[in-house]
Design an enzyme around this catalytic site. Structure first.
Site, PDB file in Angstrom:
ATOM      1  N   GLY A   1      -8.941   8.567   9.454  1.00 54.07           N
ATOM      2  CA  GLY A   1      -9.329   8.538  10.858  1.00 54.07           C
ATOM      3  C   GLY A   1     -10.390   9.545  11.245  1.00 54.07           C
ATOM      4  O   GLY A   1     -10.719   9.668  12.421  1.00 54.07           O
TER       5      GLY A   1
ATOM      6  N   LYS B   1       0.867  -1.171   0.000  1.00 49.84           N
ATOM      7  CA  LYS B   1       0.000   0.000   0.000  1.00 49.84           C
ATOM      8  C   LYS B   1       0.903   1.219   0.000  1.00 49.84           C
ATOM      9  O   LYS B   1       1.587   1.497   1.001  1.00 49.84           O
ATOM     10  CB  LYS B   1      -0.913   0.012   1.234  1.00 49.84           C
ATOM     11  CG  LYS B   1      -1.709   1.304   1.359  1.00 49.84           C
ATOM     12  CD  LYS B   1      -2.600   1.319   2.577  1.00 49.84           C
ATOM     13  CE  LYS B   1      -3.138   2.721   2.830  1.00 49.84           C
ATOM     14  NZ  LYS B   1      -4.044   2.778   3.987  1.00 49.84           N
TER      15      LYS B   1
ATOM     16  N   ASN C   1     -10.079   0.849   9.137  1.00 48.50           N
ATOM     17  CA  ASN C   1      -9.231   0.606  10.298  1.00 48.50           C
ATOM     18  C   ASN C   1      -9.835   1.275  11.525  1.00 48.50           C
ATOM     19  O   ASN C   1     -10.402   0.632  12.393  1.00 48.50           O
ATOM     20  CB  ASN C   1      -7.808   1.083  10.026  1.00 48.50           C
ATOM     21  CG  ASN C   1      -6.804   0.677  11.097  1.00 48.50           C
ATOM     22  OD1 ASN C   1      -5.621   0.626  10.850  1.00 48.50           O
ATOM     23  ND2 ASN C   1      -7.246   0.356  12.311  1.00 48.50           N
ATOM     24  N   SER C   2      -9.809   2.620  11.548  1.00 51.17           N
ATOM     25  CA  SER C   2     -10.296   3.338  12.733  1.00 51.17           C
ATOM     26  C   SER C   2     -11.737   2.978  13.065  1.00 51.17           C
ATOM     27  O   SER C   2     -12.091   2.848  14.244  1.00 51.17           O
ATOM     28  CB  SER C   2     -10.207   4.846  12.509  1.00 51.17           C
ATOM     29  OG  SER C   2      -8.882   5.219  12.234  1.00 51.17           O
TER      30      SER C   2
ATOM     31  N   ALA D   1     -10.084   4.968   3.829  1.00 55.25           N
ATOM     32  CA  ALA D   1     -10.000   6.098   4.765  1.00 55.25           C
ATOM     33  C   ALA D   1     -11.291   6.899   4.869  1.00 55.25           C
ATOM     34  O   ALA D   1     -11.939   7.192   3.881  1.00 55.25           O
ATOM     35  CB  ALA D   1      -8.859   7.056   4.431  1.00 55.25           C
ATOM     36  N   GLY D   2     -11.610   7.222   6.111  1.00 52.86           N
ATOM     37  CA  GLY D   2     -12.700   8.141   6.396  1.00 52.86           C
ATOM     38  C   GLY D   2     -14.021   7.494   6.757  1.00 52.86           C
ATOM     39  O   GLY D   2     -14.907   8.167   7.275  1.00 52.86           O
TER      40      GLY D   2
END
Lengths: 67, 259
Positions: B159, B98, B207-208, B185-186
């Protein structure tokens, strides 16, 4: 004895130390770690014969959490 | 079978999970298992004797069917990212990388020029290159042309949990792309992941949203179901939108008529 840079910090090591000795010094068994000496990868099979020189910059890296 | 194809690899799961920010390794491993993911991201960092439990290679290796996708986080130039990719491949044996180059820690927006340069080099070296990018259709196309296996545009800032702020641009990228588009992301909720899949994304990376959830394993499972539902809906074909009402019941009048 001479000084190297180990993971960004100054470290005194015995003359004649190998990369394997350095791994033992930091407490890594080397199994899941990548080792770089002056930005060049030292493969596991070469670690016991790779002699560290004064002023070498050594990085011991592992996988941690990341997104 | 409806598989996600990346390079020479095929995955039945379309959920990619990041391993950062979990409260501890066990919570992360439980979430990975609950998510059913087959591709997880990891980051390189300096070995620290005081944080041995942070070494994830061993624990992740024990989960069957998992492929590692190391990221180049920490790199702020193409050459740093290329070096990180080489080290990570040495360590993981995985051809995935990545490409993640964000020089400004305030907003973590990816540098398009360095990302393009690094991706071009790594694709040429045979890596399965997965660049994290802003939702830029022109950059996405250029990355496809240099041999990237996918593009991973952001839904919103890393995040932030702001969801699919870039949906208009994502639509264009999806329409134009000849390679899988993966929203990275996001995202905050499984609903947003389902929406991304309904739009035609090939996968989502979270992830987050999982790591910072009240119950990460439950949330990982919810994301897994949402991604499957969204993909199923996309494959089924959504009804066309209409600017006006279209009746679903017959409107022929009979109740008001007198016999």
């Amino acid at each position: 004895m001479f000084t190297i840079e180990l993971n960004g910090k100054k470290q005194e090591v015995t003359a004649g130390s190998t990369v394997s000795d350095i791994l033992a010094l930091v407490g890594s068994n080397g199994k899941n770690a990548a080792v770089l000496v002056n930005e060049k990868i030292v493969r596991p099979e070469n670690r016991s014969t790779a002699i560290v020189q004064e002023g070498d910059r050594i990085e011991v890296l592992v996988f941690a959490g990341g997104g | 079978m409806d598989l996600l194809r990346l390079g020479s690899y095929s995955f039945s799961s379309r959920l990619i999970l990041g391993t950062g920010k979990f409260s501890n390794t066990q919570v992360m491993l439980d979430a990975v298992r609950a998510s059913g993911t087959q591709l997880v991201t990891v980051a390189l960092r300096r070995f620290n004797r005081e944080q041995l439990s942070d070494d994830l290679f061993g624990p992740l290796y024990e989960i069957s069917g998992i492929t590692l996708m190391p990221n180049t986080s920490g790199a702020s130039t193409a050459s740093e990212a290329v070096r990180a990719a080489h080290i990570a491949r040495e360590l993981s044996g995985s051809p995935f990388v990545k490409v993640e180059i964000h020089p400004n820690p305030q907003h973590l927006m990816p540098d398009p020029i360095e990302t393009f340069e690094a991706s071009k080099i790594l694709a040429g070296e045979g890596f399965i290159v997965m660049p994290y990018i802003s939702a830029d259709p022109v950059l996405a196309k250029r990355l496809e042309e240099v041999g990237c296996a996918s593009v991973m545009p952001l839904g919103s800032a890393i995040g932030s949990g702001q969801g699919l702020k870039t949906s208009g641009m994502l639509d264009i990228i999806i329409r134009e792309s000849g390679i899988p588009v993966i929203v990275d992301a996001g995202l905050r909720s499984p609903g947003e992941a389902a929406l991304a899949m309904e739009m035609g994304c090939s996968a989502v990376l979270v992830n987050s949203a999982v790591a910072a959830a009240g119950n990460p394993a439950e949330m990982a499972s919810a994301f897994s179901e949402a991604v499957r539902a969204g993909r199923k809906a996309f494959n089924a074909g959504l009804m066309p939108k209409s600017g006006h009402a279209v009746a679903t019941s017959p409107l022929t009048s009979f109740l008001g008529t007198e016999a």
